[in-house]
Write an enzyme that holds these catalytic residues in place. Structure first.
Site, PDB file in Angstrom:
ATOM      1  N   ASP A 111      19.434  86.191  50.514  1.00  0.00           N
ATOM      2  CA  ASP A 111      20.000  85.036  49.923  1.00  0.00           C
ATOM      3  C   ASP A 111      18.631  84.501  48.622  1.00  0.00           C
ATOM      4  O   ASP A 111      18.775  85.047  47.889  1.00  0.00           O
ATOM      5  CB  ASP A 111      19.949  83.669  50.148  1.00  0.00           C
ATOM      6  CG  ASP A 111      18.993  83.209  51.418  1.00  0.00           C
ATOM      7  OD1 ASP A 111      18.030  83.601  51.126  1.00  0.00           O
ATOM      8  OD2 ASP A 111      18.776  81.885  51.627  1.00  0.00           O
ATOM      9  N   HIS A 128      18.553  87.557  55.376  1.00  0.00           N
ATOM     10  CA  HIS A 128      17.566  87.564  54.087  1.00  0.00           C
ATOM     11  C   HIS A 128      18.347  88.242  52.733  1.00  0.00           C
ATOM     12  O   HIS A 128      17.651  89.623  52.139  1.00  0.00           O
ATOM     13  CB  HIS A 128      16.872  88.721  55.193  1.00  0.00           C
ATOM     14  CG  HIS A 128      16.107  87.857  55.705  1.00  0.00           C
ATOM     15  ND1 HIS A 128      14.871  87.532  55.729  1.00  0.00           N
ATOM     16  CD2 HIS A 128      16.176  88.139  57.128  1.00  0.00           C
ATOM     17  CE1 HIS A 128      14.086  86.341  57.004  1.00  0.00           C
ATOM     18  NE2 HIS A 128      14.848  87.440  57.520  1.00  0.00           N
ATOM     19  N   SER A 162      18.915  75.167  60.808  1.00  0.00           N
ATOM     20  CA  SER A 162      17.950  74.241  59.737  1.00  0.00           C
ATOM     21  C   SER A 162      18.210  72.786  59.619  1.00  0.00           C
ATOM     22  O   SER A 162      18.814  72.135  58.730  1.00  0.00           O
ATOM     23  CB  SER A 162      19.535  74.940  58.344  1.00  0.00           C
ATOM     24  OG  SER A 162      19.068  76.726  57.565  1.00  0.00           O
ATOM     25  N   ASP A 199      20.680  76.983  52.507  1.00  0.00           N
ATOM     26  CA  ASP A 199      20.813  76.295  53.914  1.00  0.00           C
ATOM     27  C   ASP A 199      20.854  75.260  52.910  1.00  0.00           C
ATOM     28  O   ASP A 199      21.938  74.508  53.876  1.00  0.00           O
ATOM     29  CB  ASP A 199      19.129  76.763  54.598  1.00  0.00           C
ATOM     30  CG  ASP A 199      18.830  77.848  54.935  1.00  0.00           C
ATOM     31  OD1 ASP A 199      19.457  78.618  55.572  1.00  0.00           O
ATOM     32  OD2 ASP A 199      17.930  77.928  55.889  1.00  0.00           O
ATOM     33  N   GLY A 234      13.216  74.277  65.076  1.00  0.00           N
ATOM     34  CA  GLY A 234      13.082  75.188  64.179  1.00  0.00           C
ATOM     35  C   GLY A 234      13.399  75.976  65.388  1.00  0.00           C
ATOM     36  O   GLY A 234      13.471  77.637  65.412  1.00  0.00           O
ATOM     37  N   TYR A 236       7.682  85.547  56.554  1.00  0.00           N
ATOM     38  CA  TYR A 236       9.043  85.854  55.771  1.00  0.00           C
ATOM     39  C   TYR A 236       8.959  86.190  54.329  1.00  0.00           C
ATOM     40  O   TYR A 236       9.535  86.783  53.818  1.00  0.00           O
ATOM     41  CB  TYR A 236       9.288  83.986  56.252  1.00  0.00           C
ATOM     42  CG  TYR A 236      10.477  83.911  54.468  1.00  0.00           C
ATOM     43  CD1 TYR A 236      11.526  83.987  55.319  1.00  0.00           C
ATOM     44  CD2 TYR A 236      10.591  83.150  54.296  1.00  0.00           C
ATOM     45  CE1 TYR A 236      12.488  83.727  54.377  1.00  0.00           C
ATOM     46  CE2 TYR A 236      11.176  82.494  53.449  1.00  0.00           C
ATOM     47  CZ  TYR A 236      12.936  83.248  53.660  1.00  0.00           C
ATOM     48  OH  TYR A 236      14.434  82.613  52.699  1.00  0.00           O
ATOM     49  N   ARG A 249      23.403  74.164  59.603  1.00  0.00           N
ATOM     50  CA  ARG A 249      24.292  75.659  59.893  1.00  0.00           C
ATOM     51  C   ARG A 249      24.508  77.095  60.908  1.00  0.00           C
ATOM     52  O   ARG A 249      23.059  77.289  60.506  1.00  0.00           O
ATOM     53  CB  ARG A 249      24.297  76.140  58.020  1.00  0.00           C
ATOM     54  CG  ARG A 249      22.915  76.428  57.441  1.00  0.00           C
ATOM     55  CD  ARG A 249      22.681  77.979  57.472  1.00  0.00           C
ATOM     56  NE  ARG A 249      21.396  78.605  57.744  1.00  0.00           N
ATOM     57  CZ  ARG A 249      20.319  78.441  58.693  1.00  0.00           C
ATOM     58  NH1 ARG A 249      20.860  78.539  59.652  1.00  0.00           N
ATOM     59  NH2 ARG A 249      19.449  79.557  57.974  1.00  0.00           N
TER      60      ARG A 249
END
Ligand code: ADP
Length: 391
Positions: free
Chosen positions: A45, A43, A139, A185, A135, A235, A36
């Site tokens: 979700d 940031h 996704s 994702d 990476g 993250y 996707r």
């Protein structure tokens, strides 16, 4: 020039070939799930906010067959993963958990087996092939999880609940890959729709399709082909900062906070926490407004929000990097470009650019010329979610 997106049929052929070579027979089940790109809502979700992604024509394919007994054999065609590329394990017969281990890539499969909603999972052998760059922020991991789940549904069906499927795949990533990801994702990989982006309310899981099939506009993905090692540690740190901000504001999540609440509470939090929260609160608003603009074909307005989003991710959330900033600045110099921003978690990966169709070739050349690294380009259209591939 932009790389042509490999046809799903070509990825399927690659998987079939490797399956025949490895197992000496033809696979009985063939499925795929897409990667996707997120158009806006970064940031947000894991803050119960809104996101606006679309499923890509880039997919992960899983082909395989049930195998009598409790043995699982999986092989990946991808050369970029940790060796070995063939892994065998036994499904625990006593219901004990399937532990993550080495190689890392197999943990995505083990996690999905562990969280599959209609146990017991039978033994199986399968081959994975993918056109989603690994990476790169598109996704590949969620598309692998969702493809494996879709494969298991053919072997031993669950109740078909699409949202629960996405949640199970998210759980797999949490427990087996150690990434505390949000739900975006997996949801878009399950529910993607051709010719539509999806406005997803990550709190209620309500999904609203937003038509996006105007042939005069194009979505260009530019892979910076860099990934800074910060990704892993930063993250979870951002997630924690958001939770701290919500708790200072006395809210369950930043979704419930208005900008005025944040300003009122500014003195009660440190400057970094304030900046993180400010990004999230404004980004949620931008995403809702952006979906309205896109629906009406107001591309200029949508493009401006993309640029605001990028600047906020760079300055307030601090998840961009020099390469992504370069790619965005270069895109914005081209006539016919409405907007551009980093997409995905950050610190490398991809940018997404909305532009007039006639400007694509010029944009690709200009970005490549201005970029210090070597970029890969994909022109993409919104595609379907996970599906069975007919033979
Ligand atoms: P992305 O943004 O692509 O999801 P991640 O770093 O989160 O990036 O996930 C990439 C990881 O997912 C890879 O390192 C690998 O472990 C796993 N993976 C994804 N696609 C495949 C594949 N086709 N075969 C094997 N492993 C894969």
């Amino acid at each position: 020039m932009a790389s042509p997106v490999p046809a799903v049929g070509d990825v399927l052929e690659e998987a079939r070939r490797l399956y025949r070579q490895t197992f000496g027979s033809c696979p009985q089940v063939e499925v795929c799930a897409p990667g996707r790109v997120n158009l806006i809502g970064e940031h947000t979700d894991y803050n119960d906010g809104f996101v606006l992604p679309m499923a890509l024509a880039l997919v992960t394919v899983v082909v395989g067959s049930p195998d009598p007994g409790r043995a699982v054999t999986i092989v990946t065609a991808n050369q970029d993963v940790e060796e070995p590329r063939r892994v065998e394990f036994n499904l625990p017969s006593d219901g004990s958990p399937l532990s993550p281990g080495k190689p890392g890539w197999a943990n995505y499969v083990k996690g999905v087996v562990q969280h599959y909603r209609a146990p017991p999972v039978p033994g199986f052998k399968a081959v994975i092939a993918s056109s989603v760059p690994l990476g790169g922020g598109l996704s590949s991991s969620a598309s692998l999880e969702v493809a494996v789940y879709t494969f298991l549904q053919q072997l031993h069906p669950d109740d078909g609940d699409a949202v629960a499927k996405a949640v199970a795949c998210q759980q797999a990533e949490h427990t087996h890959a150690g990434v505390p990801c949000g739900i975006m994702d997996q949801l878009v990989s399950v529910l993607g729709q051709e010719a539509h982006a999806l406005l997803i309310d990550c709190r209620s899981m309500e999904v609203t399709p937003i038509p996006l099939s105007d042939p005069s506009v194009v979505i260009l993905i530019t892979n910076s082909n860099v990934k800074h090692s910060l990704t892993g540690s930063e993250y979870p740190a951002r997630r924690k900062q958001c939770m701290e901000a919500a708790s200072v504001l006395g809210r369950q999540s930043l979704r419930d906070a208005a900008l005025e609440d944040l300003e009122d509470a500014r003195s009660r939090m440190d400057e970094v926490t304030y900046r993180r929260a400010r990004h999230v609160i404004q980004e949620i608003q931008r995403t809702v407004r952006g979906s309205e603009f896109l629906k009406k074909g107001f591309y200029e307005e949508f493009g401006k929000l993309m640029v605001e989003s990028h600047n906020s991710l760079r300055d307030l959330y601090e998840v961009s990097c020099g390469e992504l900033d370069q790619l965005v600045s270069a895109a914005l110099e081209v006539d016919g470009v409405f907007g551009s921003r980093m997409t995905g978690g950050g610190f490398g990966g991809c940018t997404v650019t909305l532009l007039q169709a006639h400007a694509v070739d010029k944009a690709v050349l200009h970005i490549q010329e201005r970029y210090s690294g070597t970029a890969t380009f994909y022109v993409t259209t919104p595609s379907e979610g996970a599906r069975l591939l007919s033979r």
